[in-house]
Design a protein around this motif. Structure first.
Motif, PDB file in Angstrom:
ATOM      1  N   SER A 183      -1.118  54.844  14.291  1.00  0.00           N
ATOM      2  CA  SER A 183      -0.518  55.503  13.129  1.00  0.00           C
ATOM      3  C   SER A 183      -1.249  56.798  12.788  1.00  0.00           C
ATOM      4  O   SER A 183      -0.629  57.823  12.498  1.00  0.00           O
ATOM      5  CB  SER A 183      -0.543  54.564  11.918  1.00  0.00           C
ATOM      6  N   GLY A 184      -2.576  56.743  12.850  1.00  0.00           N
ATOM      7  CA  GLY A 184      -3.364  57.932  12.543  1.00  0.00           C
ATOM      8  C   GLY A 184      -3.124  59.052  13.523  1.00  0.00           C
ATOM      9  O   GLY A 184      -2.947  60.212  13.140  1.00  0.00           O
ATOM     10  N   VAL A 185      -3.097  58.712  14.814  1.00  0.00           N
ATOM     11  CA  VAL A 185      -2.850  59.734  15.837  1.00  0.00           C
ATOM     12  C   VAL A 185      -1.446  60.303  15.699  1.00  0.00           C
ATOM     13  O   VAL A 185      -1.232  61.513  15.794  1.00  0.00           O
ATOM     14  CB  VAL A 185      -3.053  59.134  17.249  1.00  0.00           C
ATOM     15  N   THR A 186      -0.469  59.409  15.462  1.00  0.00           N
ATOM     16  CA  THR A 186       0.914  59.864  15.307  1.00  0.00           C
ATOM     17  C   THR A 186       1.062  60.811  14.126  1.00  0.00           C
ATOM     18  O   THR A 186       1.797  61.806  14.185  1.00  0.00           O
ATOM     19  CB  THR A 186       1.853  58.658  15.113  1.00  0.00           C
ATOM     20  N   TYR A 187       0.339  60.533  13.050  1.00  0.00           N
ATOM     21  CA  TYR A 187       0.486  61.330  11.831  1.00  0.00           C
ATOM     22  C   TYR A 187      -0.339  62.608  11.863  1.00  0.00           C
ATOM     23  O   TYR A 187       0.127  63.670  11.460  1.00  0.00           O
ATOM     24  CB  TYR A 187       0.073  60.490  10.622  1.00  0.00           C
ATOM     25  N   TYR A 188      -1.567  62.519  12.388  1.00  0.00           N
ATOM     26  CA  TYR A 188      -2.482  63.651  12.295  1.00  0.00           C
ATOM     27  C   TYR A 188      -2.581  64.485  13.572  1.00  0.00           C
ATOM     28  O   TYR A 188      -2.828  65.688  13.505  1.00  0.00           O
ATOM     29  CB  TYR A 188      -3.876  63.174  11.901  1.00  0.00           C
ATOM     30  N   PHE A 191      -5.404  43.870  16.501  1.00  0.00           N
ATOM     31  CA  PHE A 191      -4.030  44.332  16.320  1.00  0.00           C
ATOM     32  C   PHE A 191      -3.947  45.334  15.167  1.00  0.00           C
ATOM     33  O   PHE A 191      -3.316  46.382  15.282  1.00  0.00           O
ATOM     34  CB  PHE A 191      -3.112  43.137  16.050  1.00  0.00           C
ATOM     35  N   ILE A 192      -4.593  45.008  14.040  1.00  0.00           N
ATOM     36  CA  ILE A 192      -4.574  45.908  12.881  1.00  0.00           C
ATOM     37  C   ILE A 192      -5.287  47.226  13.213  1.00  0.00           C
ATOM     38  O   ILE A 192      -4.806  48.310  12.856  1.00  0.00           O
ATOM     39  CB  ILE A 192      -5.244  45.235  11.663  1.00  0.00           C
ATOM     40  N   LEU A 193      -6.402  47.134  13.923  1.00  0.00           N
ATOM     41  CA  LEU A 193      -7.145  48.340  14.306  1.00  0.00           C
ATOM     42  C   LEU A 193      -6.311  49.231  15.221  1.00  0.00           C
ATOM     43  O   LEU A 193      -6.259  50.457  15.040  1.00  0.00           O
ATOM     44  CB  LEU A 193      -8.451  47.949  15.002  1.00  0.00           C
ATOM     45  N   ALA A 194      -5.650  48.622  16.209  1.00  0.00           N
ATOM     46  CA  ALA A 194      -4.806  49.388  17.132  1.00  0.00           C
ATOM     47  C   ALA A 194      -3.657  50.058  16.390  1.00  0.00           C
ATOM     48  O   ALA A 194      -3.331  51.226  16.636  1.00  0.00           O
ATOM     49  CB  ALA A 194      -4.271  48.474  18.233  1.00  0.00           C
ATOM     50  N   ALA A 195      -3.040  49.318  15.458  1.00  0.00           N
ATOM     51  CA  ALA A 195      -1.937  49.884  14.674  1.00  0.00           C
ATOM     52  C   ALA A 195      -2.419  51.060  13.824  1.00  0.00           C
ATOM     53  O   ALA A 195      -1.733  52.082  13.696  1.00  0.00           O
ATOM     54  CB  ALA A 195      -1.329  48.803  13.783  1.00  0.00           C
ATOM     55  N   ALA A 196      -3.622  50.935  13.254  1.00  0.00           N
ATOM     56  CA  ALA A 196      -4.178  52.006  12.427  1.00  0.00           C
ATOM     57  C   ALA A 196      -4.463  53.248  13.268  1.00  0.00           C
ATOM     58  O   ALA A 196      -4.191  54.376  12.854  1.00  0.00           O
ATOM     59  CB  ALA A 196      -5.450  51.533  11.740  1.00  0.00           C
ATOM     60  N   VAL A 197      -5.013  53.040  14.472  1.00  0.00           N
ATOM     61  CA  VAL A 197      -5.313  54.167  15.352  1.00  0.00           C
ATOM     62  C   VAL A 197      -4.035  54.876  15.786  1.00  0.00           C
ATOM     63  O   VAL A 197      -3.945  56.110  15.744  1.00  0.00           O
ATOM     64  CB  VAL A 197      -6.111  53.691  16.589  1.00  0.00           C
TER      65      VAL A 197
END
Length: 218
Positions: free
Chosen positions: A29-34, A21-27
């Motif tokens: 968030s990263g895609v959304t931001y970058y 869950f944490i990994l999916a959220a990080a991915v």
């Protein structure tokens, strides 16, 4: 009977689920931001088949944007210059320059110059250059200070959010139509003067930029 797995392994499935869950959220968030035009497009500066210094031709010589991009006031798409446009000057200036050989070859053969497009809207986006230019949106609003660029660079994100910011507050971005190609112009009255005149233009020119999906996705 002896235990096959240690006691701590009982919590392992829960830990795996939490980690995933944490990994999916990080991915996400990263895609959304970058993975946005701010990072994927701004700063894009491709090499062209012929080096064209805008800071010299526009900034120093004073060429108007419309001399090369002649259809921006009439067409939905901004045209890139043909070899004939270039040769109107370079048939007399720097006639033997090696850098201009692709221009001379194109002019002789009729084949288009393979310019690399810097700004290009996706196929699913409708954008009409003429509509914006004829309502006082300057080239500088989308393309930046091209008159100061030795190599043209993708200056603004041109993302959906960026476009909507302008559509929601058009008075902040429009100017007298005869000043659209003057990339150095700023309102002498500062931001207050810009807003006052901008609101007047919005009313007089009946400017009502679409904010619904169908305005740009047709």
């Amino acid at each position: 009977m002896s235990r096959v797995f240690p006691k701590w392994s009982n919590a392992l499935p829960l830990k795996i689920i939490v980690f995933v869950f944490i990994l999916a959220a990080a991915v996400v968030s990263g895609v959304t931001y970058y993975a946005t035009p701010n990072y994927t497009r701004v700063g894009y500066q491709p090499a062209q088949p012929v080096p064209y210094d805008h800071s010299f031709h526009v900034g120093q010589l004073g060429l108007d944007c419309r001399y090369c991009h002649s259809k921006v006031e009439e067409s939905g798409h901004a045209n890139v210059p043909s070899a004939g446009t270039c040769m109107s000057c370079h048939s007399q200036i720097k006639t033997d320059s090696e850098l201009l050989e692709p221009i001379r070859a194109s002019y002789a053969s009729g084949d288009p110059i393979p310019w690399v497009r810097v700004h290009e809207a996706p196929d699913y986006v409708y954008f009409n250059h003429a509509v914006h230019v004829n309502r006082g949106v300057s080239c500088v609003e989308c393309h930046g200070k091209v008159n100061e660029m030795e190599v043209v660079t993708h200056d603004q994100p041109l993302s959906m959010g960026w476009c909507l910011d302008c559509h929601r507050n058009p008075e902040e971005h429009i100017r007298p139509v005869d000043l659209v190609t003057n990339l150095d112009w700023v309102h002498p009255g500062g931001k207050k003067g810009q807003i006052e005149d901008g609101l007047k233009f919005v009313e007089e020119w009946n400017i009502n930029p679409p904010q619904s999906c169908s305005g740009c996705h047709r």
